[in-house]
Design a protein around this motif. Structure first.
Motif, PDB file in Angstrom:
ATOM      1  N   ALA A 113       0.481  -1.378  -0.329  1.00  0.00           N
ATOM      2  CA  ALA A 113       0.554   0.276   0.052  1.00  0.00           C
ATOM      3  C   ALA A 113       0.646   1.437   0.067  1.00  0.00           C
ATOM      4  CB  ALA A 113      -1.135  -0.338   1.351  1.00  0.00           C
ATOM      5  N   ASP A 114       2.055   1.484  -0.363  1.00  0.00           N
ATOM      6  CA  ASP A 114       3.020   1.917  -0.929  1.00  0.00           C
ATOM      7  C   ASP A 114       2.574   3.330  -1.686  1.00  0.00           C
ATOM      8  OD1 ASP A 114       5.216   3.477   0.667  1.00  0.00           O
ATOM      9  OD2 ASP A 114       6.029   3.070  -1.539  1.00  0.00           O
ATOM     10  N   THR A 115       2.511   4.303  -1.043  1.00  0.00           N
ATOM     11  CA  THR A 115       1.949   5.859  -1.504  1.00  0.00           C
ATOM     12  C   THR A 115       3.199   6.483  -1.844  1.00  0.00           C
ATOM     13  OG1 THR A 115       2.114   7.032   0.507  1.00  0.00           O
ATOM     14  CG2 THR A 115       0.128   5.823  -0.050  1.00  0.00           C
ATOM     15  N   GLY A 116       4.696   5.981  -2.221  1.00  0.00           N
ATOM     16  CA  GLY A 116       5.259   6.824  -2.338  1.00  0.00           C
ATOM     17  C   GLY A 116       6.154   7.695  -1.164  1.00  0.00           C
ATOM     18  N   VAL A 117       5.463   7.971  -0.150  1.00  0.00           N
ATOM     19  CA  VAL A 117       5.861   9.338   0.026  1.00  0.00           C
ATOM     20  C   VAL A 117       6.570   8.869   1.331  1.00  0.00           C
ATOM     21  CG1 VAL A 117       4.453  11.346   2.065  1.00  0.00           C
ATOM     22  CG2 VAL A 117       3.922  10.807  -0.211  1.00  0.00           C
ATOM     23  N   ARG A 118       7.437   9.681   1.866  1.00  0.00           N
ATOM     24  CA  ARG A 118       8.244   8.434   3.458  1.00  0.00           C
ATOM     25  C   ARG A 118       7.505   9.558   4.742  1.00  0.00           C
ATOM     26  NH1 ARG A 118      14.257   6.651   1.389  1.00  0.00           N
ATOM     27  NH2 ARG A 118      12.979   5.775  -0.806  1.00  0.00           N
ATOM     28  N   HIS A 119       7.450   9.152   5.812  1.00  0.00           N
ATOM     29  CA  HIS A 119       6.816   9.412   6.631  1.00  0.00           C
ATOM     30  C   HIS A 119       8.095   9.742   7.729  1.00  0.00           C
ATOM     31  CE1 HIS A 119       2.644  10.749   4.827  1.00  0.00           C
ATOM     32  NE2 HIS A 119       2.590   8.835   4.938  1.00  0.00           N
ATOM     33  N   GLU A 120       8.316  10.535   8.839  1.00  0.00           N
ATOM     34  CA  GLU A 120       9.084   9.767   9.907  1.00  0.00           C
ATOM     35  C   GLU A 120       8.487  10.183  11.046  1.00  0.00           C
ATOM     36  OE1 GLU A 120      11.672  13.480   9.531  1.00  0.00           O
ATOM     37  OE2 GLU A 120      12.887  12.583   8.079  1.00  0.00           O
ATOM     38  N   VAL A 121       8.832   9.154  12.396  1.00  0.00           N
ATOM     39  CA  VAL A 121       8.257   8.964  13.617  1.00  0.00           C
ATOM     40  C   VAL A 121      10.211   9.306  14.044  1.00  0.00           C
ATOM     41  CG1 VAL A 121       7.861   8.191  15.019  1.00  0.00           C
ATOM     42  CG2 VAL A 121       7.664   7.350  12.934  1.00  0.00           C
ATOM     43  N   ALA A 148       1.021  -2.483  10.372  1.00  0.00           N
ATOM     44  CA  ALA A 148       0.257  -1.500   9.927  1.00  0.00           C
ATOM     45  C   ALA A 148       1.191  -1.626   8.250  1.00  0.00           C
ATOM     46  CB  ALA A 148       1.232  -0.460  10.194  1.00  0.00           C
ATOM     47  N   ASP A 149       1.441  -2.466   7.886  1.00  0.00           N
ATOM     48  CA  ASP A 149       1.461  -3.042   6.866  1.00  0.00           C
ATOM     49  C   ASP A 149       2.442  -2.238   5.642  1.00  0.00           C
ATOM     50  OD1 ASP A 149       1.467  -4.565   4.274  1.00  0.00           O
ATOM     51  OD2 ASP A 149      -0.200  -3.533   3.272  1.00  0.00           O
ATOM     52  N   CYS A 150       3.450  -1.903   6.451  1.00  0.00           N
ATOM     53  CA  CYS A 150       4.778  -0.208   5.745  1.00  0.00           C
ATOM     54  C   CYS A 150       6.121  -1.083   6.256  1.00  0.00           C
ATOM     55  CB  CYS A 150       4.260   0.634   6.848  1.00  0.00           C
ATOM     56  SG  CYS A 150       4.622   0.232   8.539  1.00  0.00           S
ATOM     57  N   VAL A 151       7.187  -0.401   6.312  1.00  0.00           N
ATOM     58  CA  VAL A 151       8.182  -0.846   6.558  1.00  0.00           C
ATOM     59  C   VAL A 151       8.899   0.100   6.981  1.00  0.00           C
ATOM     60  CG1 VAL A 151      10.285  -0.712   5.138  1.00  0.00           C
ATOM     61  CG2 VAL A 151       8.399  -1.805   4.350  1.00  0.00           C
ATOM     62  N   LEU A 152       9.711   0.330   7.429  1.00  0.00           N
ATOM     63  CA  LEU A 152       9.889   1.126   8.906  1.00  0.00           C
ATOM     64  C   LEU A 152      12.098   1.195   8.006  1.00  0.00           C
ATOM     65  CD1 LEU A 152       8.957  -0.184  11.879  1.00  0.00           C
ATOM     66  CD2 LEU A 152       7.965   1.616  11.005  1.00  0.00           C
ATOM     67  N   GLU A 153      12.640   1.956   7.865  1.00  0.00           N
ATOM     68  CA  GLU A 153      14.144   2.309   8.001  1.00  0.00           C
ATOM     69  C   GLU A 153      13.968   3.297   9.099  1.00  0.00           C
ATOM     70  OE1 GLU A 153      15.072   4.757   4.551  1.00  0.00           O
ATOM     71  OE2 GLU A 153      13.604   3.190   3.421  1.00  0.00           O
ATOM     72  N   THR A 154      15.216   2.364   9.881  1.00  0.00           N
ATOM     73  CA  THR A 154      16.213   3.273  11.245  1.00  0.00           C
ATOM     74  C   THR A 154      16.911   4.208  10.630  1.00  0.00           C
ATOM     75  OG1 THR A 154      17.790   1.716  11.531  1.00  0.00           O
ATOM     76  CG2 THR A 154      16.168   1.001  11.949  1.00  0.00           C
ATOM     77  N   GLY A 159       4.644   3.401   3.832  1.00  0.00           N
ATOM     78  CA  GLY A 159       3.337   3.396   3.688  1.00  0.00           C
ATOM     79  C   GLY A 159       2.359   4.539   4.847  1.00  0.00           C
ATOM     80  N   ASP A 160       1.404   3.547   5.040  1.00  0.00           N
ATOM     81  CA  ASP A 160       0.518   4.350   5.747  1.00  0.00           C
ATOM     82  C   ASP A 160       1.112   5.274   6.990  1.00  0.00           C
ATOM     83  OD1 ASP A 160      -2.249   5.964   7.240  1.00  0.00           O
ATOM     84  OD2 ASP A 160      -3.614   4.604   5.950  1.00  0.00           O
ATOM     85  N   ILE A 161       1.551   5.912   7.305  1.00  0.00           N
ATOM     86  CA  ILE A 161       1.955   6.241   9.053  1.00  0.00           C
ATOM     87  C   ILE A 161       0.829   6.073  10.169  1.00  0.00           C
ATOM     88  CG2 ILE A 161       1.787   8.700   8.729  1.00  0.00           C
ATOM     89  CD1 ILE A 161       4.448   8.282  10.047  1.00  0.00           C
ATOM     90  N   GLY A 162      -0.871   6.467   9.695  1.00  0.00           N
ATOM     91  CA  GLY A 162      -1.946   7.100  10.314  1.00  0.00           C
ATOM     92  C   GLY A 162      -1.805   5.049  10.633  1.00  0.00           C
ATOM     93  N   ARG A 163      -1.315   3.944  10.368  1.00  0.00           N
ATOM     94  CA  ARG A 163      -2.159   2.264  11.431  1.00  0.00           C
ATOM     95  C   ARG A 163      -0.565   2.057  12.067  1.00  0.00           C
ATOM     96  NH1 ARG A 163      -3.226  -1.324   5.913  1.00  0.00           N
ATOM     97  NH2 ARG A 163      -3.634  -2.427   7.567  1.00  0.00           N
ATOM     98  N   LEU A 164       0.277   2.885  11.982  1.00  0.00           N
ATOM     99  CA  LEU A 164       1.377   2.491  12.625  1.00  0.00           C
ATOM    100  C   LEU A 164       1.247   3.029  14.227  1.00  0.00           C
ATOM    101  CD1 LEU A 164       4.297   0.786  11.996  1.00  0.00           C
ATOM    102  CD2 LEU A 164       5.528   3.507  12.501  1.00  0.00           C
ATOM    103  N   ASP A 165       1.435   1.965  15.377  1.00  0.00           N
ATOM    104  CA  ASP A 165       1.591   3.163  16.949  1.00  0.00           C
ATOM    105  C   ASP A 165       2.404   3.370  17.214  1.00  0.00           C
ATOM    106  OD1 ASP A 165       1.126   3.053  19.292  1.00  0.00           O
ATOM    107  OD2 ASP A 165       0.408   0.528  19.640  1.00  0.00           O
ATOM    108  N   GLN A 166       2.889   4.345  17.006  1.00  0.00           N
ATOM    109  CA  GLN A 166       3.905   4.873  16.787  1.00  0.00           C
ATOM    110  C   GLN A 166       4.306   5.258  18.474  1.00  0.00           C
ATOM    111  OE1 GLN A 166       4.243   8.815  15.244  1.00  0.00           O
ATOM    112  NE2 GLN A 166       2.323   8.723  13.642  1.00  0.00           N
ATOM    113  N   ALA A 167       3.773   5.254  19.415  1.00  0.00           N
ATOM    114  CA  ALA A 167       4.053   5.101  21.097  1.00  0.00           C
ATOM    115  C   ALA A 167       4.769   4.152  20.570  1.00  0.00           C
ATOM    116  CB  ALA A 167       2.964   5.246  21.905  1.00  0.00           C
ATOM    117  N   ALA A 168       4.408   2.531  20.496  1.00  0.00           N
ATOM    118  CA  ALA A 168       4.494   1.291  20.900  1.00  0.00           C
ATOM    119  C   ALA A 168       6.021   1.586  19.967  1.00  0.00           C
ATOM    120  CB  ALA A 168       3.794   0.521  20.780  1.00  0.00           C
TER     121      ALA A 168
END
Length: 442
Positions: free
Chosen positions: A210-218, A242-248, A267-276
């Motif tokens: 489901a990648d949109t091509g946009v890279r968000h940051e945590v 969250a069906d996404c890929v994380l790059e450290t 991917g969709d950062i909204g589906r990611l549990d950012q606190a966890a």
């Protein structure tokens, strides 16, 4: 857009926190001494104080005197351990490297010695009080246990003094760091691992469906600190959910500022549990050996550089430190490196981490020493022996970093000396610095 929702400050995980504190073992031993005494007293009381006769443990008056002497002796031995540790720390900070202090403070032998003395002290205090209060008999098992703890403390004192005298030598401090690093390399770079090349970050394999091509940051929403650990299993689980890929973004040992990026998300950062996600990152106040074997190499390089520099000018200590650097690189030279891609159960890449390459390890170990020691024949001869040995072992794809070091070493030596004989001598391989090279032995 970068996420700026704040979460609680990062704190080390419980096990990491406990392993990094000097007081943990002594405090647990103190509680253990009290618990052991209460247990033996309960057994004595249940047997009517007839388990062991006075012929073995003495009268209550004798027992009180002995227990009082034991408690007084332990209050002397505990400060002795602290004093010796403090002396070792001051020696290490002044002559070698401030970064050795952590290894000395976390030395398990010192902690267990202090713990044994603390447990014996607590046992004696609790036992003495119950001997005074008991009118029915002498708690024989309790006193016998106290005698055994005293004997164990005497043996522990002898072993601790022996260990401390060895640790305060230059070779002892270098070996302390070298042994830690050797174990971490064995753990993080096992021989049987099959190397898996990490795919380029922009390959289709690494992208979620489901990648949109946009890279968000945590971002790091807590206090700043040094990255000491990633919980990779947890990160893979969160990314798969969250069906996404994380790059450290940071590498192990990096200082992470407040509001600086921890992860880039595809991917969709909204589906990611950012606190966890943030809780899966452990930030500390200093680097540790665990999961970061480059830190041990960093310490050995610091020791070598300080030994070369004035006012120490101790080239033999520098050679000893290079010996352990050689050992570390020798472990790594033929071993496959772990992949930078971490997959879920379906084989999909979920986490991509940055890692130090073979070239990175070689430069970390040799660049600064080569620049600082080009005018020191002992150092250049020992480094030349290190490079020649690694070149005999390295596979073809790992030769180039060694060739680079050899070329720069030769150039540095030629800048430092005018006489061709001095240049030849300084570039002769010698495992002792000066003492085992082909030009001084038959």
């Amino acid at each position: 857009m970068p996420d700026r929702n704040h979460a609680r400050a990062h704190v080390p995980g419980p096990l990491v926190y406990l392993r990094s504190r000097m007081w943990v073992i002594p405090v647990f031993c103190l509680a253990g001494g009290v618990g052991l005494c209460l247990g033996t007293l309960a057994i004595d009381h249940a047997t009517g104080y007839r388990l062991l006769g006075q012929g073995l443990v003495g009268s209550s008056t004798n027992a009180q005197g002995i227990l009082s002497a034991v408690a007084a002796t332990m209050t002397t031995l505990i400060p002795l351990v602290l004093t010796i540790t403090t002396v070792a720390v001051q020696l290490a900070m002044g002559q070698f490297s401030p970064r050795i202090v952590g290894a000395l403070l976390h030395d398990r032998v010192s902690q267990w010695a202090m713990g044994l003395f603390t447990a014996t002290f607590a046992f004696a205090i609790v036992a003495m009080r119950n001997v005074q209060a008991s009118r029915t008999g002498v708690p024989g098992l309790t006193l016998l246990t106290a005698y055994l703890l005293v004997l164990a403390s005497v043996v522990g004192l002898i072993l601790y003094v022996h260990h401390s005298s060895r640790s305060m030598r230059a070779a002892g401090l270098i070996d302390l760091v070298g042994d830690h690093t050797h174990r971490e390399i064995d753990r993080l770079y096992p021989v049987e691992r099959e190397e898996e090349p990490a795919p380029p970050p922009d390959t289709a394999e690494a992208l979620p469906r489901a990648d949109t091509g946009v890279r968000h940051e945590v971002l790091n929403a807590g206090e700043p600190g040094i990255l000491v650990r990633f919980d990779l299993a947890r990160l893979v689980q969160l990314a798969a959910r969250a069906d996404c890929v994380l790059e450290t973004v940071p590498v192990m040992g990096d200082f992470v500022h407040s509001d600086s990026p921890l992860f880039r998300v595809r991917g969709d950062i909204g589906r990611l549990d950012q606190a966890a996600l943030r809780r899966a990152v452990v930030l500390g106040d200093e680097r540790t050996h665990e999961d970061d074997c480059a830190y041990g190499i960093r310490k050995l390089v610091d020791i070598t550089e300080r030994s070369i520099a004035q006012p120490f000018n101790d080239r033999t200590t520098a050679v000893q430190s290079i010996d352990r650097l050689h050992d570390c690189l020798r472990q790594l030279v033929c071993r496959p490196f772990p992949p930078g891609c971490h997959r879920d159960q379906d084989g999909t890449v979920r986490v991509i981490t940055r890692r130090l390459t073979w070239d990175g390890f070689v430069r970390l170990a040799l660049d600064e020493i080569r620049l600082a020691g080009c005018s020191a024949p002992q150092v250049t001869r020992r480094v030349r022996a290190l490079i020649d040995d690694l070149k005999r072992l390295a596979p073809p794809e790992r030769q180039e970093p060694l060739d680079r070091q050899l070329r720069l070493l030769e150039a540095g030596v030629r800048r430092a000396y005018d006489d061709e004989d001095d240049i030849t001598a300084a570039l002769t391989a010698d495992y002792q610095g000066i003492g085992s090279g082909s030009d001084v032995t038959r």
